[in-house]
Design an enzyme around this catalytic site. Sequence first.
Site, short mmCIF file in Angstrom:
data_model
loop_
_atom_site.label_atom_id
_atom_site.label_comp_id
_atom_site.label_asym_id
_atom_site.label_seq_id
_atom_site.Cartn_x
_atom_site.Cartn_y
_atom_site.Cartn_z
N THR A 12 45.95 -26.29 32.23
CA THR A 12 46.51 -25.50 31.12
C THR A 12 45.62 -25.28 29.62
O THR A 12 45.01 -26.35 29.59
CB THR A 12 47.89 -25.62 30.69
OG1 THR A 12 48.52 -24.86 29.78
CG2 THR A 12 47.95 -27.17 30.05
N ALA A 15 47.98 -25.71 24.36
CA ALA A 15 48.08 -27.23 24.05
C ALA A 15 49.68 -27.54 23.83
O ALA A 15 49.80 -28.90 24.13
CB ALA A 15 47.45 -27.38 22.55
N ASP A 72 53.00 -22.39 35.54
CA ASP A 72 53.07 -20.98 34.95
C ASP A 72 54.69 -20.71 34.74
O ASP A 72 55.40 -21.25 35.52
CB ASP A 72 52.60 -20.05 36.12
CG ASP A 72 52.43 -18.73 35.62
OD1 ASP A 72 51.46 -18.72 34.86
OD2 ASP A 72 52.93 -17.65 35.81
N SER A 73 54.75 -20.25 33.59
CA SER A 73 56.06 -20.19 33.09
C SER A 73 56.22 -18.92 32.33
O SER A 73 55.21 -18.28 32.04
CB SER A 73 56.39 -21.40 32.28
OG SER A 73 55.32 -21.67 31.28
N GLY A 158 56.05 -20.60 21.55
CA GLY A 158 56.51 -19.65 22.26
C GLY A 158 58.00 -18.93 21.88
O GLY A 158 58.17 -18.75 20.72
N TYR A 159 58.69 -18.60 22.95
CA TYR A 159 59.93 -18.01 22.57
C TYR A 159 61.20 -18.83 22.26
O TYR A 159 62.38 -18.57 21.95
CB TYR A 159 60.72 -17.35 23.80
CG TYR A 159 59.73 -15.98 24.25
CD1 TYR A 159 59.65 -14.76 23.94
CD2 TYR A 159 58.60 -16.45 25.34
CE1 TYR A 159 58.92 -13.98 24.06
CE2 TYR A 159 57.71 -15.34 25.57
CZ TYR A 159 57.76 -14.18 24.82
OH TYR A 159 56.68 -13.16 25.27
N LYS A 180 65.35 -30.30 24.49
CA LYS A 180 64.42 -29.62 25.44
C LYS A 180 63.79 -30.52 26.46
O LYS A 180 63.72 -29.97 27.64
CB LYS A 180 63.48 -28.78 24.62
CG LYS A 180 62.57 -27.83 25.64
CD LYS A 180 61.41 -27.22 24.45
CE LYS A 180 60.65 -26.30 25.60
NZ LYS A 180 59.56 -25.68 25.11
N ARG A 186 60.80 -26.66 32.39
CA ARG A 186 59.78 -27.63 32.71
C ARG A 186 60.34 -28.88 33.32
O ARG A 186 59.83 -29.44 34.18
CB ARG A 186 58.75 -27.89 31.41
CG ARG A 186 57.51 -28.42 31.68
CD ARG A 186 56.56 -27.99 30.52
NE ARG A 186 56.20 -26.58 30.64
CZ ARG A 186 56.62 -25.64 29.60
NH1 ARG A 186 57.17 -26.09 28.57
NH2 ARG A 186 56.25 -24.41 29.85
P1 ITT Z 1 47.91 -21.64 30.59
O1 ITT Z 1 48.19 -20.34 31.66
O2 ITT Z 1 46.89 -22.00 30.19
O3 ITT Z 1 48.98 -22.69 31.14
P2 ITT Z 1 49.95 -19.81 28.94
O4 ITT Z 1 50.18 -20.09 27.66
O5 ITT Z 1 48.74 -18.49 28.92
O6 ITT Z 1 48.68 -21.29 29.32
P3 ITT Z 1 51.45 -19.08 31.04
O7 ITT Z 1 50.74 -17.76 31.70
O8 ITT Z 1 52.24 -19.89 32.23
O9 ITT Z 1 50.74 -19.86 30.25
O10 ITT Z 1 52.48 -18.20 29.85
C1 ITT Z 1 53.46 -18.99 29.49
C2 ITT Z 1 54.10 -18.09 28.21
O11 ITT Z 1 55.68 -18.44 28.47
C3 ITT Z 1 53.88 -19.04 27.07
O12 ITT Z 1 52.65 -18.61 26.50
C4 ITT Z 1 55.19 -18.63 26.26
O13 ITT Z 1 55.19 -17.52 25.77
C5 ITT Z 1 56.39 -18.63 27.30
N1 ITT Z 1 56.96 -19.98 27.40
C6 ITT Z 1 56.75 -20.78 28.59
N2 ITT Z 1 57.34 -21.86 28.51
C7 ITT Z 1 58.03 -21.85 27.45
C8 ITT Z 1 58.74 -22.74 26.51
O14 ITT Z 1 58.95 -23.96 26.98
N3 ITT Z 1 59.08 -22.33 25.49
C9 ITT Z 1 58.81 -21.20 24.96
N4 ITT Z 1 58.03 -20.37 25.31
C10 ITT Z 1 57.56 -20.67 26.61
#
Ligand code: ITT
Length: 200
Positions: A12, A15, A72-73, A158-159, A180, A186
């Site tokens: 990933t 960070a 991926d999340s 994020g959100y 969390k 996760r």
């Molecule tokens: P990598 O692909 O390099 O791992 P990324 O941030 O681009 O990093 P994703 O494509 O999986 O990763 O997008 C995940 C997004 O979903 C992340 O940027 C947040 O906006 C949201 N997200 C995922 N997990 C979250 C969490 O635990 N809390 C809040 N928002 C989350």
Amino acid sequence: MTHLPQPLLVATRNAHKLAEIRALLPGLDLIGTDAYPHVPDPVEDGLTFEANAAIKALAWRDATGLPALADDSGLAVDALGGAPGVNSARYAGTHGDTAANNAKLLRALAPYPAPGQRAARFVCVLALALPGEPEPRLFRGECHGRILPAPQGDHGFGYDPLFAPDGHDRSFGLLPEAVKAAISHRARAFARLRAALPGI
Ligand code: ITT
């Protein structure tokens, strides 16, 4: 194989995710992607979390020769037909622009003010790509809740300030980080991974 192979590359560039994954895998020898600045990021053009997790894990394993674990999340909102979904990181257009993403989400949900109209879930798919295995192993976790009317707190990323998990009135941005870590999408995906690979 019952144990995770080490060292394990955590595939990933996020960070915040890496920090959560380190906390969920204490004591393991984990390598971040910072050690490989020359490796290009794979194009995440899958239509599902599973597909994108697999793309990332396989690309990083093949680029480094190390076993690789990708996450991926994202957030899926019922009233929005599952959006932002796999586009969660770039919902408002620019990858990783959290303020714009959260503002867009609140605008999109303005026609749905009642708490019962704002059901959502975080989804996490982990993909573990091991040397010599053609397909990655996939583990999915979900955390159900709802989108709050305004951001709360600054824990997580994020959100998180907009998402209150079921059973709680406060967001992941306000709740203690241990909550969390115990109930997140996760954490649940890692529980599945642990069940499949006992000994971790
Ligand atoms: P990598 O692909 O390099 O791992 P990324 O941030 O681009 O990093 P994703 O494509 O999986 O990763 O997008 C995940 C997004 O979903 C992340 O940027 C947040 O906006 C949201 N997200 C995922 N997990 C979250 C969490 O635990 N809390 C809040 N928002 C989350």
